[in-house]
Design a protein around this motif. Structure first.
Motif, PDB file in Angstrom:
ATOM      1  N   MET A   1       0.842  -1.190   0.000  1.00  0.00           N
ATOM      2  CA  MET A   1       0.000   0.000   0.000  1.00  0.00           C
ATOM      3  C   MET A   1       0.883   1.249   0.000  1.00  0.00           C
ATOM      4  O   MET A   1       1.813   1.333   0.791  1.00  0.00           O
ATOM      5  CB  MET A   1      -0.896   0.007   1.219  1.00  0.00           C
ATOM      6  N   THR A   5      -2.379   6.020   0.139  1.00  0.00           N
ATOM      7  CA  THR A   5      -3.500   5.128   0.431  1.00  0.00           C
ATOM      8  C   THR A   5      -3.620   4.893   1.930  1.00  0.00           C
ATOM      9  O   THR A   5      -4.719   4.896   2.486  1.00  0.00           O
ATOM     10  CB  THR A   5      -3.304   3.758  -0.247  1.00  0.00           C
ATOM     11  N   GLN A   6      -2.480   4.699   2.572  1.00  0.00           N
ATOM     12  CA  GLN A   6      -2.496   4.453   4.010  1.00  0.00           C
ATOM     13  C   GLN A   6      -3.094   5.633   4.762  1.00  0.00           C
ATOM     14  O   GLN A   6      -3.929   5.459   5.642  1.00  0.00           O
ATOM     15  CB  GLN A   6      -1.077   4.209   4.517  1.00  0.00           C
ATOM     16  N   PHE A   8      -5.102   7.870   3.568  1.00  0.00           N
ATOM     17  CA  PHE A   8      -6.519   7.975   3.231  1.00  0.00           C
ATOM     18  C   PHE A   8      -7.344   6.978   4.050  1.00  0.00           C
ATOM     19  O   PHE A   8      -8.385   7.315   4.608  1.00  0.00           O
ATOM     20  CB  PHE A   8      -6.704   7.729   1.727  1.00  0.00           C
ATOM     21  N   THR A   9      -6.850   5.732   4.130  1.00  0.00           N
ATOM     22  CA  THR A   9      -7.551   4.715   4.910  1.00  0.00           C
ATOM     23  C   THR A   9      -7.690   5.144   6.368  1.00  0.00           C
ATOM     24  O   THR A   9      -8.767   5.059   6.956  1.00  0.00           O
ATOM     25  CB  THR A   9      -6.772   3.386   4.864  1.00  0.00           C
ATOM     26  N   LEU A  10      -6.569   5.632   6.912  1.00  0.00           N
ATOM     27  CA  LEU A  10      -6.582   6.079   8.312  1.00  0.00           C
ATOM     28  C   LEU A  10      -7.625   7.174   8.502  1.00  0.00           C
ATOM     29  O   LEU A  10      -8.396   7.166   9.461  1.00  0.00           O
ATOM     30  CB  LEU A  10      -5.186   6.599   8.682  1.00  0.00           C
ATOM     31  N   VAL A  12     -10.378   7.881   6.644  1.00  0.00           N
ATOM     32  CA  VAL A  12     -11.762   7.413   6.531  1.00  0.00           C
ATOM     33  C   VAL A  12     -12.167   6.651   7.778  1.00  0.00           C
ATOM     34  O   VAL A  12     -13.260   6.851   8.319  1.00  0.00           O
ATOM     35  CB  VAL A  12     -11.924   6.536   5.272  1.00  0.00           C
ATOM     36  N   PHE A  13     -11.259   5.804   8.283  1.00  0.00           N
ATOM     37  CA  PHE A  13     -11.609   5.026   9.469  1.00  0.00           C
ATOM     38  C   PHE A  13     -11.794   5.928  10.681  1.00  0.00           C
ATOM     39  O   PHE A  13     -12.735   5.760  11.441  1.00  0.00           O
ATOM     40  CB  PHE A  13     -10.535   3.966   9.737  1.00  0.00           C
ATOM     41  N   LEU A 193     -17.679  -0.468   5.253  1.00  0.00           N
ATOM     42  CA  LEU A 193     -16.544  -0.135   4.384  1.00  0.00           C
ATOM     43  C   LEU A 193     -15.381  -1.058   4.682  1.00  0.00           C
ATOM     44  O   LEU A 193     -14.984  -1.211   5.823  1.00  0.00           O
ATOM     45  CB  LEU A 193     -16.081   1.305   4.645  1.00  0.00           C
ATOM     46  N   ASN A 194     -14.832  -1.665   3.621  1.00  0.00           N
ATOM     47  CA  ASN A 194     -13.646  -2.497   3.824  1.00  0.00           C
ATOM     48  C   ASN A 194     -12.597  -2.159   2.798  1.00  0.00           C
ATOM     49  O   ASN A 194     -12.897  -2.041   1.618  1.00  0.00           O
ATOM     50  CB  ASN A 194     -14.022  -3.976   3.713  1.00  0.00           C
ATOM     51  N   PHE A 195     -11.380  -1.988   3.302  1.00  0.00           N
ATOM     52  CA  PHE A 195     -10.319  -1.653   2.358  1.00  0.00           C
ATOM     53  C   PHE A 195      -9.402  -2.849   2.184  1.00  0.00           C
ATOM     54  O   PHE A 195      -9.061  -3.507   3.144  1.00  0.00           O
ATOM     55  CB  PHE A 195      -9.502  -0.446   2.862  1.00  0.00           C
TER      56      PHE A 195
END
Lengths: 195, 200
Positions: A1, A5-6, A8-10, A12-13, A193-195
């Motif tokens: 990743m 992306t990392q 962004f994921t952090l 959103v979560f 939501l799942n990444f």
């Protein structure tokens, strides 16, 4: 990743999926108490984002360079709450000297933040989840953003509520809780939501 | 007689959760089961009584200007003790309460009682006040947790209380986060209604 992306994921979560107020029940006192007007909600939100980011930074450093090397992990609670209390005091003084206009809009909220459990909560969670330094700072920033988002939404709803007909016994805090419940229901949808 | 009043006022008349709306975060977070509610309630009661004792003893020594940081240090020490004791003797409850044990430090009930009562009264009334408020908090937690556990899992303290068909497909939302908010709101509304009827 990739790094982006990392991050962004952090984000959103922290903002949607594990929202501090609606899924972790942290920071409820200001969420119910300061959400009567959009203006004050915005001020409180900004102060919380700022203090949460700063607190994440400093408590992570204290844990890594002071508590861990000397095996003082059991003093975590005391060390963190003292750090946060002095940090808030310090931030208050700096803002008062350097930006009086900002102090006027944030000032009243700053002392309240020491006892906001979201700040101590994010500091302890950063350590428990094993974030690295940058991760801890970003987590503090995004968690604060999530808090501000729901605080603003709530303030908007409550401003409208002023004009609507609520049963006498439900006025004020009870109806605010029921609305928060409906909001939490909506946010529960994000957990898919799942990444 | 006055001491007895200090003790009982926390149960209903000045209930910290329902009437004064203090300590809301743990109230909603740990009430997904009655067992957690009792654990949290007793932990908070212990901290409340001990910090009340120490603060009422130290009230002459603490300078007024820095009293809040001093109170927080006293409270944080007792929270650390509770944290370690629970980790040693009740590891299961310690695990399920998790983050909310260190967060007792910022529970507004405890700082509120220190500021409003213990820093102005003697040791014995402060103990009674702490005990009463702590048990009132525990009582409120148990009430909310009972409703949530019975509706959301069909159980009470782990015992099945609803018919088997209900347990198979319970009202899951009561255990999830939204249920906590909604049940809390409805309970507060109910208490307002009851108070209004009494007054009229």
């Amino acid at each position: 990743m990739s790094f982006i992306t990392q991050v962004f994921t952090l984000a959103v979560f922290a903002v949607f999926v594990n929202n501090f107020v609606l899924s972790k029940f942290l920071g409820l006192c200001p969420y119910i108490g300061v959400s009567k007007k959009i203006d004050s909600a915005l001020g409180m939100g900004m102060a919380v984002i700022f203090v949460m980011t700063m607190a994440s930074t400093f408590t992570w450093l204290i844990q890594e360079y002071l508590l861990l090397p000397y095996h003082l992990e059991y003093l975590q609670t005391i060390a963190f709450i003292l750090t946060i209390a002095s940090l808030v005091q310090f931030v208050e003084m700096v803002i008062q000297k350097t930006a009086p206009a900002l102090y006027k809009s944030l000032g009243v909220f700053l002392p309240l933040i020491t006892t906001n459990c979201a700040v101590l909560g994010v500091s302890i969670l950063n350590i428990q989840e094993g974030y690295n330094f940058l991760g801890a700072i970003l987590n503090g920033l995004f968690s604060g953003t999530g808090f501000t988002l729901v605080l603003l939404l709530m303030a908007g709803l409550r401003e409208r509520l002023e004009k609507s007909e609520v049963p006498e016994a439900m006025k004020g805090m009870p109806i605010a809780f029921v609305i928060a419940g409906c909001m939490a229901l909506a946010f529960l949808g994000f957990s898919g939501l799942n990444f | 007689m006055r001491l007895f009043q200090e003790f009982t006022k926390g149960f209903i008349k000045e209930n910290p959760v329902f009437i004064m709306a203090l300590g809301l975060c743990p109230t909603l977070a740990v009430t997904s089961s009655v067992q957690n509610a009792i654990g949290m309630g007793l932990a908070a009661t212990f901290v409340l009584v001990c910090s009340n004792i120490f603060i009422s003893l130290l009230k002459g020594l603490i300078p007024g200007k820095i009293r809040i940081p001093c109170f927080i240090v006293v409270i944080a020490s007792f929270v650390t003790i509770v944290d370690m004791v629970m980790y040693a003797y009740t590891p299961e409850i310690h695990k399920s309460l998790g983050l909310f044990i260190p967060l007792i430090v910022v529970n507004c009930i405890i700082l509120g009682r220190a500021e409003a009562f213990a820093s102005k009264n003697g040791v014995i009334p402060s103990i009674m006040d702490g005990l009463g408020m702590g048990l009132g908090f525990t009582l409120a937690l148990i009430v909310i947790a009972s409703i949530r556990e019975i509706l959301g899992a069909g159980q009470w303290l782990g015992m099945n209380v609803m018919p088997a068909a209900y347990i198979k497909s319970p009202m899951l939302i009561a255990i999830l986060a939204p249920g906590a908010f909604i049940i809390m709101g409805l309970l507060m509304g109910l208490i307002n209604q009851m108070k209004k009827k009494q007054g009229a």
